[in-house]
Design an enzyme around this catalytic site. Structure first.
Site, PDB file in Angstrom:
ATOM      1  N   ARG A   1       0.848  -1.381   0.003  1.00 43.50           N
ATOM      2  CA  ARG A   1       0.089   0.175   0.206  1.00 43.50           C
ATOM      3  C   ARG A   1       0.774   1.354   0.165  1.00 43.50           C
ATOM      4  O   ARG A   1       0.467   2.374  -0.685  1.00 43.50           O
ATOM      5  CB  ARG A   1      -0.984   0.110   1.040  1.00 43.50           C
TER       6      ARG A   1
ATOM      7  N   LYS B   1     -19.272 -18.385   0.801  1.00 46.42           N
ATOM      8  CA  LYS B   1     -20.727 -18.575   1.071  1.00 46.42           C
ATOM      9  C   LYS B   1     -21.641 -17.633  -0.084  1.00 46.42           C
ATOM     10  O   LYS B   1     -21.148 -16.593  -0.491  1.00 46.42           O
ATOM     11  CB  LYS B   1     -20.786 -17.629   2.235  1.00 46.42           C
TER      12      LYS B   1
ATOM     13  N   GLY C   1     -10.620  -9.535  -1.934  1.00 47.94           N
ATOM     14  CA  GLY C   1      -9.969 -10.719  -0.986  1.00 47.94           C
ATOM     15  C   GLY C   1      -9.171 -11.828  -1.537  1.00 47.94           C
ATOM     16  O   GLY C   1      -8.227 -11.690  -2.287  1.00 47.94           O
TER      17      GLY C   1
ATOM     18  N   GLY D   1     -13.372  -4.144   0.458  1.00 50.01           N
ATOM     19  CA  GLY D   1     -14.798  -4.328   0.712  1.00 50.01           C
ATOM     20  C   GLY D   1     -15.494  -3.347   0.073  1.00 50.01           C
ATOM     21  O   GLY D   1     -16.404  -3.182  -0.631  1.00 50.01           O
TER      22      GLY D   1
HETATM   23  P1  AMP Z   1     -14.876 -15.845   0.536  1.00 53.47           P
HETATM   24  O1  AMP Z   1     -14.094 -14.907   1.350  1.00 53.47           O
HETATM   25  O2  AMP Z   1     -16.224 -16.020   0.709  1.00 53.47           O
HETATM   26  O3  AMP Z   1     -14.277 -15.333  -0.953  1.00 53.47           O
HETATM   27  O4  AMP Z   1     -14.436 -17.208   0.706  1.00 53.47           O
HETATM   28  C1  AMP Z   1     -13.146 -17.636   0.373  1.00 53.47           C
HETATM   29  C2  AMP Z   1     -12.885 -19.088   0.749  1.00 53.47           C
HETATM   30  O5  AMP Z   1     -13.720 -19.727   0.529  1.00 53.47           O
HETATM   31  C3  AMP Z   1     -11.346 -19.448   0.854  1.00 53.47           C
HETATM   32  O6  AMP Z   1     -10.904 -19.531   2.158  1.00 53.47           O
HETATM   33  C4  AMP Z   1     -11.752 -20.894   0.455  1.00 53.47           C
HETATM   34  O7  AMP Z   1     -10.881 -22.014   1.089  1.00 53.47           O
HETATM   35  C5  AMP Z   1     -13.087 -21.194   0.734  1.00 53.47           C
HETATM   36  N1  AMP Z   1     -13.782 -22.183  -0.137  1.00 53.47           N
HETATM   37  C6  AMP Z   1     -13.596 -22.312  -1.352  1.00 53.47           C
HETATM   38  N2  AMP Z   1     -14.308 -23.209  -2.063  1.00 53.47           N
HETATM   39  C7  AMP Z   1     -14.623 -23.890  -0.909  1.00 53.47           C
HETATM   40  C8  AMP Z   1     -15.387 -25.204  -0.776  1.00 53.47           C
HETATM   41  N3  AMP Z   1     -15.820 -25.986  -1.829  1.00 53.47           N
HETATM   42  N4  AMP Z   1     -15.815 -25.622   0.557  1.00 53.47           N
HETATM   43  C9  AMP Z   1     -15.292 -24.818   1.823  1.00 53.47           C
HETATM   44  N5  AMP Z   1     -14.468 -23.765   1.696  1.00 53.47           N
HETATM   45  C10 AMP Z   1     -14.437 -23.195   0.309  1.00 53.47           C
END
Ligand code: AMP
Length: 397
Positions: free
Chosen positions: A35, A198, A354, A377
C-alpha cells in the site's frame, strides 16, 4: 473534475488521504509494504511539480484514542527511504503543532500526520474534525480506494471544505476507471466468475451482476447451496440452508434475464477438511455421504475455461475451491490460467475482492491480468451497485 496530470501543484500544499493501513510485526516493522509503494507515484508527482505534501491515513482499529501499536511514526523509516526525502511527523493529526508544521512546509517537503482514527470523529464523519484537517492544506487528493466506501471525515466530508480543489490520486483514478470499464461499459460477452465460501455474502453482487453480464460462473463452496436447491446430493459440503430458496430465485432470475448461469458439473471430494484427506471425484450432485466437495474437477474446468476464453470482459471474485490446500487448488489455478489466456487474447480482466487477489498473487499471475483491485470491501460494494461516498464526493456520482 481536476486530475493529477492536469493540475500543477507548484507552490501548493496538498493533503493526501492515503491508505497506509499496512501490517506490522511485533517490532513494528512493515511486513507488506504494497500500500505504501502504491501511493508513491501520487506523492512524487506533487513534489516534482514543486508542491508540498501532507499525508494522512488510518492504521489498524484503535478503539480508545492513541495506542503505540497503531502509531504512524512506525512507517517513517520506510517512507523516507521510498521517497528519498526527509519526512516530518506531526504527533497529532490536528491542533496547533500540526498547523504550524503544515504552514512551514516548503516546496518538495513532506509531512506525515498521526493516525486519524485516534479521533472517533474520523469514522463518525465529523465536519468540525474534517474542517481542521482541511485547514492544513490548499488542495485535497483522495488516494485511499480501500476506504472509499466509508463516509469518514478524511475520505468524504473533507471534500466540502475544498470546493473545486479536490481530486483522485493515481490509485483511485486507476481503480475507478478499471471498475467502470467492467461495471459501466463492458465489452461483450461479459463473464463474471464468483467463488468463495458463502452465497450469503455474495447474494447482492449476484443480483446486481445478473442485470449486466452475459455469463455468470459460480464455483467454490457456494456451489453446493445451488446444487441442493436443484435436489442434488451434496454430502457434507458447505451449505447455507437459509439460502436454498434464494439460490432457486437466482436461477430463475438468470433465466428471465437470459444470463447463462454455469455451475460446476463435477467436483473433487474429500473425506475430511484436510489437505491429506482421501480424495474422490464425482458428478457435482452426487457427493457421497460423509464426503465434502472442496474443488471443481476436470470437466468443469474445461467448460468454465471455454466460456472464459470466449469473453471480452471478465470479472473474477472468489476462489473455485479451498486453494489454501495444495490438493484442492487445481480448479482455482486453472481458472486463473484461463483468465490470463483471455487477457492475452485481448479481453479486459479484473480480479478483485479478498481471496482471489491472494490466489492470483500466490500463483504469480497478478501481472498477467488487466487489473488487480486492491479494494476489498470497497470493490465488493461497488460491484453490488452501491455508490461509494468517497468517489461521489469528488466526481458527483
Ligand atoms: P470468500 O471470502 O467468501 O471469498 O471465501 C473464500 C474462502 O472460501 C477460501 O478460504 C476458500 O478456502 C473457501 N472455499 C472455496 N471453496 C470451498 C469449498 N468447496 N468448501 C469450503 N470452502 C471453500
Amino acid at each position: 473534475m481536476l486530475t493529477m496530470n492536469s493540475f500543477n501543484f507548484a507552490g501548493k500544499r496538498a493533503i493526501i488521504r492515503v491508505d497506509f493501513n499496512v501490517p506490522l510485526n511485533s517490532s513494528f516493522e512493515i511486513t507488506d509494504d504494497t500500500r505504501i509503494r502504491a501511493a508513491i507515484p501520487t506523492i512524487q508527482k506533487i513534489l516534482k511539480d514543486g508542491g508540498s505534501v501532507i499525508l494522512m491515513s488510518h492504521l489498524g482499529r484503535p478503539k480508545e484514542g492513541p495506542v503505540d501499536k497503531y502509531r504512524l511514526r512506525h512507517l517513517l523509516p520506510d517512507l523516507k527511504s521510498k521517497l528519498g526525502v526527509d519526512v516530518k511527523f506531526a504527533p497529532d493529526c490536528i491542533g496547533e503543532e500540526a498547523k504550524t508544521m503544515a504552514a512551514a512546509l516548503k516546496p518538495g517537503e513532506v509531512l506525515l500526520l498521526e493516525n486519524l482514527r485516534f479521533y472517533k470523529e474520523e469514522e463518525k464523519g465529523d465536519p468540525e474534525f474534517a474542517k481542521k484537517l482541511a485547514g492544513l492544506a490548499d488542495v485535497y487528493v483522495n488516494d485511499a480506494f480501500g476506504t472509499a466506501h466509508r463516509a469518514h471525515a478524511s475520505t468524504t466530508i473533507i471534500v466540502d471544505f475544498f470546493p473545486g480543489k479536490s481530486m483522485f490520486g493515481y490509485i483511485m483514478e486507476n481503480e475507478v476507471s478499471s471498475i467502470d470499464k467492467v461495471m459501466r461499459d463492458p465489452k461483450k460477452p461479459f463473464t463474471a466468475i464468483l467463488g468463495g465460501a458463502k452465497v450469503s455474502t455474495k447474494i447482492t453482487i449476484i443480483e446486481n451482476l445478473l442485470g449486466k453480464v452475459d455469463n455468470l460462473i459460480i464455483g467454490g463452496g457456494m456451489t453446493y447451496t445451488f446444487i441442493k436447491a436443484m435436489g442434488g446430493k451434496i454430502g457434507n459440503s458447505l451449505v447455507e440452508e437459509d439460502f436454498v430458496e434464494m439460490a432457486k430465485k437466482v436461477m430463475n432470475l438468470a433465466r428471465e434475464k437470459r444470463v447463462n448461469l454455469y455451475l460446476p458439473v463435477d467436483g473433487v471430494n474429500a473425506d475430511k477438511f484436510d489437505n491429506d484427506a482421501q480424495i474422490s471425484v464425482s458428478p457435482i450432485d452426487q457427493v457421497p455421504d460423509g464426503w465434502m466437495g472442496l474443488d471443481i474437477a476436470n470437466q468443469t474446468i474445461a467448460k468454465f475455461s471455454e466460456v472464459i476464453e470466449g469473453s471480452k470482459t471478465i470479472l473474477w471474485n472468489g476462489p473455485m475451491g479451498v486453494f489454501e490446500m495444495p490438493n484442492f487448488q487445481k480448479g482455482t489455478v486453472e481458472i486463473a490460467k484461463s483468465i490470463v489466456r483471455a487477457t492475452e487474447k485481448g479481453a479486459y480482466t479484473l480480479v478483485g475482492g479478498g481471496d482471489s487477489v491472494a490466489a492470483i498473487n500466490q500463483f504469480g499471475m497478478a501481472g498477467k491480468v488487466s487489473y488487480v483491485s486492491t479494494g476489498g470491501g470497497a470493490l465488493l460494494e461497488y460491484i453490488e451497485g452501491q455508490v461509494l461516498p468517497g468517489i461521489k464526493a469528488i466526481r458527483g456520482y
